[in-house]
Design an enzyme around this catalytic site. Structure first.
Site, PDB file in Angstrom:
ATOM      1  N   ASP A   9      24.474 125.736 -64.050  1.00  0.00           N
ATOM      2  CA  ASP A   9      24.096 124.018 -64.299  1.00  0.00           C
ATOM      3  C   ASP A   9      22.821 123.650 -64.255  1.00  0.00           C
ATOM      4  O   ASP A   9      21.836 124.936 -63.746  1.00  0.00           O
ATOM      5  CB  ASP A   9      24.824 122.942 -62.735  1.00  0.00           C
ATOM      6  CG  ASP A   9      25.001 121.963 -63.361  1.00  0.00           C
ATOM      7  OD1 ASP A   9      24.350 121.569 -64.158  1.00  0.00           O
ATOM      8  OD2 ASP A   9      25.203 121.329 -62.356  1.00  0.00           O
ATOM      9  N   GLU A  50      19.632 123.045 -67.966  1.00  0.00           N
ATOM     10  CA  GLU A  50      20.474 123.185 -68.034  1.00  0.00           C
ATOM     11  C   GLU A  50      20.598 124.505 -68.853  1.00  0.00           C
ATOM     12  O   GLU A  50      21.556 125.190 -68.595  1.00  0.00           O
ATOM     13  CB  GLU A  50      21.702 122.133 -69.064  1.00  0.00           C
ATOM     14  CG  GLU A  50      21.934 121.171 -67.282  1.00  0.00           C
ATOM     15  CD  GLU A  50      22.017 120.352 -68.865  1.00  0.00           C
ATOM     16  OE1 GLU A  50      22.958 118.842 -67.932  1.00  0.00           O
ATOM     17  OE2 GLU A  50      22.390 119.842 -69.793  1.00  0.00           O
ATOM     18  N   ASP A  75      29.107 121.979 -66.813  1.00  0.00           N
ATOM     19  CA  ASP A  75      29.107 119.829 -67.637  1.00  0.00           C
ATOM     20  C   ASP A  75      28.841 119.707 -68.694  1.00  0.00           C
ATOM     21  O   ASP A  75      28.839 118.244 -68.251  1.00  0.00           O
ATOM     22  CB  ASP A  75      29.713 119.767 -66.321  1.00  0.00           C
ATOM     23  CG  ASP A  75      28.638 119.643 -64.980  1.00  0.00           C
ATOM     24  OD1 ASP A  75      27.235 119.642 -65.631  1.00  0.00           O
ATOM     25  OD2 ASP A  75      28.385 120.097 -64.375  1.00  0.00           O
ATOM     26  N   ASP A 124      26.418 123.422 -59.706  1.00  0.00           N
ATOM     27  CA  ASP A 124      25.380 123.073 -58.765  1.00  0.00           C
ATOM     28  C   ASP A 124      25.453 122.587 -58.097  1.00  0.00           C
ATOM     29  O   ASP A 124      23.642 122.489 -57.422  1.00  0.00           O
ATOM     30  CB  ASP A 124      26.637 121.249 -59.088  1.00  0.00           C
ATOM     31  CG  ASP A 124      25.723 119.569 -58.879  1.00  0.00           C
ATOM     32  OD1 ASP A 124      24.716 119.388 -59.358  1.00  0.00           O
ATOM     33  OD2 ASP A 124      26.030 120.077 -57.610  1.00  0.00           O
ATOM     34  N   HIS A 226     -12.285 127.046 -70.268  1.00  0.00           N
ATOM     35  CA  HIS A 226     -13.712 127.002 -71.028  1.00  0.00           C
ATOM     36  C   HIS A 226     -14.798 126.962 -69.996  1.00  0.00           C
ATOM     37  O   HIS A 226     -14.682 126.667 -69.106  1.00  0.00           O
ATOM     38  CB  HIS A 226     -13.269 125.370 -72.097  1.00  0.00           C
ATOM     39  CG  HIS A 226     -13.291 124.025 -71.008  1.00  0.00           C
ATOM     40  ND1 HIS A 226     -14.879 123.598 -70.824  1.00  0.00           N
ATOM     41  CD2 HIS A 226     -12.364 123.144 -70.772  1.00  0.00           C
ATOM     42  CE1 HIS A 226     -14.745 122.733 -69.814  1.00  0.00           C
ATOM     43  NE2 HIS A 226     -13.159 122.699 -69.648  1.00  0.00           N
ATOM     44  N   GLU A 302      -6.285 118.859 -72.004  1.00  0.00           N
ATOM     45  CA  GLU A 302      -6.678 118.169 -70.792  1.00  0.00           C
ATOM     46  C   GLU A 302      -6.263 117.024 -70.466  1.00  0.00           C
ATOM     47  O   GLU A 302      -5.971 116.336 -71.393  1.00  0.00           O
ATOM     48  CB  GLU A 302      -8.157 118.281 -70.089  1.00  0.00           C
ATOM     49  CG  GLU A 302      -8.582 117.860 -68.696  1.00  0.00           C
ATOM     50  CD  GLU A 302      -8.197 118.685 -67.470  1.00  0.00           C
ATOM     51  OE1 GLU A 302      -6.738 118.541 -67.936  1.00  0.00           O
ATOM     52  OE2 GLU A 302      -8.746 119.345 -67.468  1.00  0.00           O
TER      53      GLU A 302
END
Length: 422
Positions: A9, A50, A75, A124, A226, A302
């Site tokens: 899950d 998931e 699920d 879960d 940069h 950015e």
């Protein structure tokens, strides 16, 4: 052939938002949990979480027995139908994840089944534990997990037909093993003993989190901010919504210096860059020295700082005090005038990260980008909270590095290295 049930899950508190996954491998005959996996993965969608849960569950099952027959129960109707081949996979974020999941076992060894959420409580609970850990600035700790408390309820929820089917499959497996004879088992044990170092756990020992695995060469991102522009020394907001400035003379010198340093190291195999001019110019200097091409990735741009573009922090505080306070307090708040929130930037950076990991398996990639994307990649690798973005220093033309392993873990190896500029 052994039978395993993989229940997985994933969830996102915001979709996209802080996300995590959980997975458990169960014995196909008894329903006993054999392995668990959970991780906070930063900002992501429900579907990404998931799929990552599925990948973790299949990976854990393969570590137990690569020849096992696997029944995946989730699920998520989307994941089950897509992995079963009944629904097309159209979303670009899902395609590489589905492909990764499909490679873990041969197709004939894995079947997929949808189950109601109330019958997926173990996975879960693991996913929610992972998200809770991420909210507190950490990662899921198996020793503190209470998800196994749901295992008995999950087993009790098996229908009588499922239980009978599991018993029948187990009996069939046992008969097959007996027919094969004991000679093969003895040879396998002899080979295992011969290759096992003294003191290691043998085939009768438990296989778990302590077991080592050959994960192969990681994908390594060498993250290069940069070089300077005219706005950099003045510490002005300079994102993707402003003037797209070029490198200054100092920035060009920095780009050449980092290019020489990377050429001396000789480890860079690929170069990708933000589309903004200052990054493309920095990447071009390195690419020219290394003889490589540059691939431009839109997701590496950015943050769009909206009305704050070109202003100093003090100027923003003077003109937009309330907006600035709200922005500093929550990653969901965007700068004034239609800028991007850090949550939105985190989503697109995580997406391009996953795409690059799929594309450049086992390679070292120079990622030429900006302050925010670098910080987000580091934050996600550490599982740190969003406020950590304000607690990292990144100089112009600095180098950072993150290694990503096949089991989904990441390791920050370097942060804000400017030794090549001295």
């Amino acid at each position: 052939m052994r039978q395993f049930i993989v229940e997985a899950d994933g969830g996102s508190r915001g979709n996209p938002g802080p996300a995590g996954y959980g997975a458990v491998v169960l014995d196909g005959r008894t329903g006993e949990p054999l392995a668990e996996a959970a991780e906070y993965i930063g900002v992501a969608t429900n579907n990404v979480a998931e799929y990552k849960g599925l990948i973790a569950g299949l990976t854990a099952a393969r570590a137990l027995d690569p020849a096992a027959e696997i029944r995946v129960r989730m699920d998520s109707k989307l994941v089950v139908e897509q992995m079963s081949g009944r629904w097309q996979i159209k979303h670009p974020d899902m395609k590489p994840l589905a492909a990764e999941a499909a490679r873990i076992f041969p197709a004939g060894q894995v079947t997929f089944e949808w189950i109601p959420r109330e019958r997926n409580k173990h996975a879960d609970r693991l996913a929610n534990e992972a998200m809770d850990a991420g909210k507190n600035g950490g990662q899921w700790d198996p020793s503190a997990s209470t998800a196994a408390l749901d295992a008995s309820a999950a087993r009790a929820a098996m229908t009588e037909a499922e239980a009978s089917e599991a018993v029948a499959r187990a009996a069939q497996t046992e008969r097959a093993a007996q027919a094969e004879g004991t000679a093969q088992a003895e040879r396998a044990e002899a080979a295992s003993s011969a290759s096992r170092p003294s003191g290691s756990v043998g085939s009768s020992g438990s296989v778990g989190w302590g077991a080592s695995a050959d994960l192969g060469a990681p994908v390594t991102f060498v993250l290069l901010r940069h070089g300077e522009t005219a706005l950099t020394p003045e510490k002005r907001f300079s994102g993707s919504g402003g003037s797209d400035p070029e490198l200054s003379a100092a920035g060009h010198r920095q780009a050449e210096a980092v290019a020489a340093s990377l050429a001396a190291r000789g480890t860079i195999q690929e170069i990708v860059s933000s589309p903004l001019r200052r990054c493309r110019e920095t990447a071009a200097a390195v690419a020219s020295r290394l003889g490589l091409d540059v691939t431009v990735e839109e997701g590496l741009r950015e943050t769009d700082f909206g009305a704050w573009e070109g202003l100093t922090f003090a100027e923003v505080r003077e003109r937009y005090a309330d907006d600035l306070s709200a922005w500093l307090a929550s990653p969901d708040v965007a700068p004034t005038g239609g800028g991007e929130s850090f949550t939105a930037v985190g989503g697109r950076v995580a997406t391009v990260r996953d795409q690059l990991l799929e594309r450049y398996r086992g390679r070292t990639v120079l990622v030429v980008t900006h302050v925010t994307p670098v910080k987000i990649l580091v934050r996600l690798a550490l599982g740190a909270p969003p406020e950590s973005l304000f607690r990292m220093e990144l100089s112009a033309a600095s180098l950072s590095a993150v290694a990503y392993y096949a089991d989904g873990n990441a390791s920050v190896r370097l942060l804000n290295d400017t030794s090549h500029l001295r």
